[in-house]
Design a protein around this motif. Structure first.
Motif, PDB file in Angstrom:
ATOM      1  N   PRO A   1      -5.043   9.809  -5.726  1.00  0.00           N
ATOM      2  CA  PRO A   1      -5.020   9.414  -4.310  1.00  0.00           C
ATOM      3  C   PRO A   1      -3.843  10.077  -3.579  1.00  0.00           C
ATOM      4  O   PRO A   1      -2.749  10.234  -4.132  1.00  0.00           O
ATOM      5  N   GLN A   2      -4.090  10.415  -2.300  1.00  0.00           N
ATOM      6  CA  GLN A   2      -3.063  11.029  -1.466  1.00  0.00           C
ATOM      7  C   GLN A   2      -2.891  10.197  -0.183  1.00  0.00           C
ATOM      8  O   GLN A   2      -3.854   9.916   0.528  1.00  0.00           O
ATOM      9  N   PHE A   3      -1.626   9.796   0.105  1.00  0.00           N
ATOM     10  CA  PHE A   3      -1.342   9.019   1.320  1.00  0.00           C
ATOM     11  C   PHE A   3      -1.312   9.939   2.532  1.00  0.00           C
ATOM     12  O   PHE A   3      -0.970  11.124   2.439  1.00  0.00           O
ATOM     13  N   ASP A   4      -1.617   9.340   3.696  1.00  0.00           N
ATOM     14  CA  ASP A   4      -1.552  10.109   4.932  1.00  0.00           C
ATOM     15  C   ASP A   4      -0.133  10.578   5.227  1.00  0.00           C
ATOM     16  O   ASP A   4       0.077  11.669   5.753  1.00  0.00           O
ATOM     17  N   GLN A   5       0.842   9.737   4.938  1.00  0.00           N
ATOM     18  CA  GLN A   5       2.249  10.126   5.085  1.00  0.00           C
ATOM     19  C   GLN A   5       3.033   9.521   3.940  1.00  0.00           C
ATOM     20  O   GLN A   5       2.744   8.433   3.460  1.00  0.00           O
ATOM     21  N   LEU A   6       3.948  10.293   3.498  1.00  0.00           N
ATOM     22  CA  LEU A   6       4.753   9.836   2.353  1.00  0.00           C
ATOM     23  C   LEU A   6       5.826   8.827   2.762  1.00  0.00           C
ATOM     24  O   LEU A   6       6.316   8.063   1.924  1.00  0.00           O
ATOM     25  N   LEU A   7       6.208   8.819   4.061  1.00  0.00           N
ATOM     26  CA  LEU A   7       7.276   7.933   4.522  1.00  0.00           C
ATOM     27  C   LEU A   7       6.849   7.275   5.838  1.00  0.00           C
ATOM     28  O   LEU A   7       6.501   7.952   6.802  1.00  0.00           O
ATOM     29  N   TYR A   8       6.864   5.945   5.816  1.00  0.00           N
ATOM     30  CA  TYR A   8       6.566   5.161   7.019  1.00  0.00           C
ATOM     31  C   TYR A   8       7.870   4.514   7.486  1.00  0.00           C
ATOM     32  O   TYR A   8       8.609   3.938   6.673  1.00  0.00           O
ATOM     33  N   ARG A   9       8.090   4.571   8.799  1.00  0.00           N
ATOM     34  CA  ARG A   9       9.282   3.900   9.377  1.00  0.00           C
ATOM     35  C   ARG A   9       8.795   2.798  10.333  1.00  0.00           C
ATOM     36  O   ARG A   9       8.021   3.072  11.258  1.00  0.00           O
ATOM     37  N   VAL A  10       9.294   1.576  10.082  1.00  0.00           N
ATOM     38  CA  VAL A  10       8.830   0.412  10.851  1.00  0.00           C
ATOM     39  C   VAL A  10      10.047  -0.421  11.264  1.00  0.00           C
ATOM     40  O   VAL A  10      11.003  -0.587  10.486  1.00  0.00           O
ATOM     41  N   GLN A  11       9.990  -0.938  12.499  1.00  0.00           N
ATOM     42  CA  GLN A  11      10.987  -1.901  12.969  1.00  0.00           C
ATOM     43  C   GLN A  11      10.290  -3.230  13.253  1.00  0.00           C
ATOM     44  O   GLN A  11       9.224  -3.255  13.876  1.00  0.00           O
ATOM     45  N   ILE A  12      10.917  -4.312  12.822  1.00  0.00           N
ATOM     46  CA  ILE A  12      10.320  -5.638  12.993  1.00  0.00           C
ATOM     47  C   ILE A  12      11.432  -6.638  13.333  1.00  0.00           C
ATOM     48  O   ILE A  12      12.483  -6.654  12.684  1.00  0.00           O
ATOM     49  N   PRO A  13      11.231  -7.453  14.376  1.00  0.00           N
ATOM     50  CA  PRO A  13      12.252  -8.470  14.706  1.00  0.00           C
ATOM     51  C   PRO A  13      12.390  -9.491  13.584  1.00  0.00           C
ATOM     52  O   PRO A  13      11.410  -9.837  12.912  1.00  0.00           O
ATOM     53  N   GLU A  14      13.607  -9.987  13.431  1.00  0.00           N
ATOM     54  CA  GLU A  14      13.856 -10.923  12.343  1.00  0.00           C
ATOM     55  C   GLU A  14      13.178 -12.266  12.551  1.00  0.00           C
ATOM     56  O   GLU A  14      12.987 -13.022  11.601  1.00  0.00           O
ATOM     57  N   ASP A  15      12.814 -12.594  13.787  1.00  0.00           N
ATOM     58  CA  ASP A  15      12.151 -13.871  14.025  1.00  0.00           C
ATOM     59  C   ASP A  15      10.639 -13.766  13.995  1.00  0.00           C
ATOM     60  O   ASP A  15       9.930 -14.656  14.481  1.00  0.00           O
ATOM     61  N   SER A  16      10.107 -12.669  13.432  1.00  0.00           N
ATOM     62  CA  SER A  16       8.649 -12.519  13.318  1.00  0.00           C
ATOM     63  C   SER A  16       8.088 -13.612  12.424  1.00  0.00           C
ATOM     64  O   SER A  16       8.667 -13.942  11.381  1.00  0.00           O
ATOM     65  N   PRO A  17       6.962 -14.197  12.810  1.00  0.00           N
ATOM     66  CA  PRO A  17       6.407 -15.288  12.002  1.00  0.00           C
ATOM     67  C   PRO A  17       5.848 -14.772  10.681  1.00  0.00           C
ATOM     68  O   PRO A  17       5.511 -13.589  10.528  1.00  0.00           O
ATOM     69  N   ILE A  18       5.758 -15.678   9.730  1.00  0.00           N
ATOM     70  CA  ILE A  18       5.190 -15.344   8.428  1.00  0.00           C
ATOM     71  C   ILE A  18       3.719 -14.959   8.612  1.00  0.00           C
ATOM     72  O   ILE A  18       2.971 -15.591   9.346  1.00  0.00           O
ATOM     73  N   GLY A  19       3.319 -13.890   7.947  1.00  0.00           N
ATOM     74  CA  GLY A  19       1.956 -13.378   8.064  1.00  0.00           C
ATOM     75  C   GLY A  19       1.831 -12.243   9.050  1.00  0.00           C
ATOM     76  O   GLY A  19       0.738 -11.688   9.222  1.00  0.00           O
TER      77      GLY A  19
END
Length: 802
Positions: A241-259
């Motif tokens: 299998p080959q991924f579309d990108q080898l590195l994903y960068r994501v930002q998420i607020p610390e108060d994001s709800p579970i799920g």
């Protein structure tokens, strides 16, 4: 050799556990760092602050050194006597810092007088007290037999709680003819194993392999952990299998709800059928990542399993594996950046508090406190302030430390207590704030002198009072408190040397009550004044004074005293009354005085008894004895009167006067009839006006008649003197026994009389009786008065009425 090597390693571990790095202390503004090995027993020595700070033990003790840890987590203890800094209990580096390296505990050393703050770090040095552990007891690998030599197969790494050289150093594989293991290092510095194929596999020759993978750390002695690697040889599947990108960068607020969805990864496989079916999973995930994130095996969705906390972890590196139904797999990395939200209110830690504050002092330290915020960026920027209407201000000091100071000298009499609200606000959105209330009491100093309720006091006391009589109370107040407001009273020395104040007045030092020590006599002392002092018990003591004036009130304790006629002579005095005297003739005037004053000295005269009732009248207000009718032949030649002189006191006092009157023939004496004008206080106002007019006319008529009578009497006297041959009146002064009654009693006029009898008169007849109008001191009574005279005295008298 092996035993010797183990002994050497054990000795090295013991030596390493007792090793303590030295500390180099610089100035108060620089960071100082100490080091201690973990797992040391409680009360282990860290350093000596007396030597490090360059202070003597006395100065170090006097300045009250304190050790303050962030968050009030006390891991250190300061011996105030020796200055030794000690560990309070055994410290576990892994519990405190986990994988964070270096493991630093920030603390401050606070000194007073003057205030100094020293920043320091305690570095907890790791020891090799944890062995590497594989999360899976068995690692299963499906390797195609078509795999070429040199092909690598990543293996799940082991976990080691230790860090640095005590962390995982290398991986080993049990002896075999197909594989060897390479130790790789990731971007975060962690090492993981890769299985390298040395020669091609032959499923028909050997369908599976069971190898032991060993993880070994770099401690001394080293520790290790093992897991089983189960290798199954598969048929050929030549596309991974080959991924579309080898590195994903994501930002998420610390108060994001579970799920919450973090991101979705996607991989493709050129194979078809079973070999092309891909499943996603976390790869080489630690416990923290496994608890926090989850991956859907079919869709590749990465979701949040546990609440994030920016203050605990700011970023995550998550590895995702895409595996097909065969032996091939692909990997990608997700870099998750946790975005801080303002979810922590600022914190205030009170380090020193000086209470109460003495008044009248200049700029004084009240409290020292530190502020902090676990958030970062704008959310962690804080502002500190207090109310504007208070005489206090905040002065920032080192690294979020503030000092609360007085802005000006305080006045306890104005405000005895201040409630200060320290407010800390961050710059986040929404802004969070924390408030701490501090109550500051102001202690008193003796800066207010006692103040009397009056500048002067006037006290009244009745004469003849009983000793120790309470005559009044003075009072003073003091705005201070405690002993500074405790007032004692005292009598101040008087400037009058004739006033024996200590024998007259005493004062109660506690309540200011004044007492008369002895009975006072109005006739001796009518008034006196003195000063009273009020002194507090402050240091130094303050005092003030007030004027006290004592007025002695008169009591009716003196009876009237008769000046004329005298009652203590050897023989009673006899007044002469011409038989031809008209009604209203002035026989004599009774003169009396009273040592009392006011109404107690108002005298009234009353005729009690007379030989001839109805012949004489006594004027009640001036004591004049006058005839009320003409004399008759039946009246006795010698008359005796008893008069009463009474004052207006309560109860009244009185004295009696005995008066003898001798009726003589052929003797005339001018008199001034003074009609009585009776006024009725109940008359109406119009009637009173009429009476005043009548009285004025009557007085004018009487004055005119008196002048005519006076002229006639003078002419008659000259004629009588010529017929009698004259009366010798010796020249010179009166005897020293003359009584001057000027301004005494109630007399309103001046009268002088001269009595002269014939020396050869055997019957005691008068030669003449004449008034002496000049000053009686220029005409003394001569010794020619015979023994048979009806008025025999060795003294003369003159009465002057004004």
């Amino acid at each position: 050799m092996e035993a010797s090597r183990k002994l050497t390693c054990r000795q090295r571990q013991v030596l390493f556990s007792f090793f303590l790095l030295g500390v180099s202390l610089a100035s108060a503004g620089e960071l100082r760092r100490y080091s201690v090995v973990e797992e040391r027993e409680g009360r282990s020595f860290v350093t000596n602050l007396v030597n490090d700070l360059g202070l003597g033990k006395l100065e170090f003790s006097r300045r009250g050194a304190k050790v303050i840890s962030k968050g009030n987590k006390l891991h250190l203890q300061l011996d105030q006597e020796t200055g030794d800094l000690l560990l309070m209990e055994k410290v576990d580096r892994e519990e405190l810092c986990g994988h964070t390296e270096p493991c630093l505990l920030r603390f401050q050393v606070l000194l007073d007088n003057p205030l100094a703050i020293f920043q320091a770090d305690l570095q907890i040095t790791d020891i090799n007290d944890h062995s590497p552990v594989f999360l899976d007891k068995k690692i299963v690998l499906n390797i195609s037999e078509s795999s070429l030599p040199g092909t690598t197969f990543p293996l799940k790494n082991a976990q080691d709680m230790d860090v640095g050289q005590n962390g995982i150093d290398s991986y080993l594989i049990s002896s075999n003819s197909y594989f060897h293991v390479l130790t790789r290092k990731r971007s975060d510095g962690k090492k993981y194993p890769e299985l390298v194929l040395d020669r091609a596999l032959d499923r028909e020759e050997e369908a599976e392999l069971r190898l032991i993978l060993t993880a070994q750390d770099g401690g001394s002695p080293p520790r290790s952990g093992t897991t089983e690697v189960h290798i199954e040889v598969l048929d050929i599947n030549d596309n991974a299998p080959q991924f579309d990108q080898l590195l994903y960068r994501v930002q998420i607020p610390e108060d994001s709800p579970i799920g919450s969805l973090i991101t979705t990864v996607s991989a493709t496989d050129k194979d078809i059928g079973v070999n092309g079916q891909i499943s996603y999973s976390l790869f080489q995930a630690s416990d923290d990542i496994s608890k926090t994130f989850s991956t859907h095996p079919l869709t590749g969705e990465v979701r949040l399993k546990e609440q994030l906390d920016f203050e605990k972890t700011q970023s995550y590196e998550v590895n995702i594996e895409a595996r097909d139904a065969g032996t091939f797999s692909g990997k990608c990395t997700i870099l998750i950046q946790v975005v801080d939200v303002n979810d922590h209110a600022p914190e205030i830690v009170l380090s020193a508090f000086n209470n109460p504050i003495s008044e009248n002092l200049p700029e004084t330290m009240v409290a020292v406190f530190s502020v902090s915020d676990l958030d970062s960026g704008e959310n962690g920027k804080i502002t500190c302030y207090i109310q504007d209407d208070l005489p206090f201000f905040l002065r920032p000091s080192e690294e979020n430390f503030y000092t609360l100071l007085t802005q000006k000298p305080l006045d306890r009499e104005t405000t005895a207590e201040y409630n200060i609200t320290i407010t800390v606000v961050d710059m986040g959105s929404p802004m969070l704030r924390t408030q701490v209330n501090v109550t500051v009491e102001v202690s008193d100093v003796n800066d207010n002198a006692p103040a009397f309720t009056q500048t002067s006091y006037t006290l009244f006391v009745q004469e003849n009072n009983s000793p120790a009589l309470h005559i009044g109370t003075i009072s003073a107040t003091d705005s201070d408190s405690g002993s500074n407001a405790h007032i004692t009273y005292s009598l101040l020395p008087t400037h009058d040397p004739q006033l024996a104040l200590s024998s007259l007045i005493s004062i109660n030092a506690d309540n200011g009550q004044l007492f008369a020590l002895r009975a006072l006599d109005y006739e001796t002392l009518q008034t006196f004044e003195f000063h009273v002092g009020a002194t507090d018990q402050g240091s130094p003591a303050l005092s003030s004074q007030a004027l006290v004036r004592v007025l002695v009130l008169d009591a009716n304790d003196n009876a009237p005293f008769v000046l004329h006629p005298l009652q203590n002579a050897s023989a009673p005095c006899t007044e002469l009354l011409p038989r031809a005297a008209e009604p209203g003739y002035l026989v004599t005037k009774v003169v009396a005085v009273d040592r009392d004053s006011g109404q107690n000295a108002w005298l009234s005269f009353q005729l009690l008894k007379a030989t001839e009732p109805g012949l004489f009248t006594v004027w009640a207000h001036n004591g004049e004895v006058r005839t009320s009718r003409l004399l008759s032949e039946r009246d006795a030649p010698k008359l005796k009167l008893l008069l009463l002189v009474k004052d207006n006191g309560d109860p009244p006092r009185s004295a009696s006067v005995t008066l003898q009157v001798l009726v003589v023939d052929g003797f005339s004496q001018p008199y001034l009839p003074l009609p009585e004008v009776v006024s009725d206080p109940t008359l109406e106002e119009d009637a009173l006006t009429l009476y005043l007019v009548i009285a004025l006319a009557s007085v004018s008529s009487l004055f005119f008649l008196s002048v005519l009578l006076f002229v006639g009497v003078r002419l008659c006297r000259r004629a009588r003197e010529a017929s009698l041959g004259g009366c010798s009146v010796p020249e010179g002064h009166f005897s020293g026994h003359l009584v001057d009654v000027s301004r005494a009693g109630t007399l309103s006029q001046s009268y002088q009389y001269e009595v002269c009898l014939t020396g050869d008169s055997g019957t005691g007849e008068f030669k003449f009786l004449k008034p002496i109008l000049p000053n009686f001191q220029d005409h003394p009574l001569g010794p020619e008065m015979g023994e048979n005279s009806s008025c025999r005295n060795d003294w003369g008298f003159g009465i002057r009425l004004k």
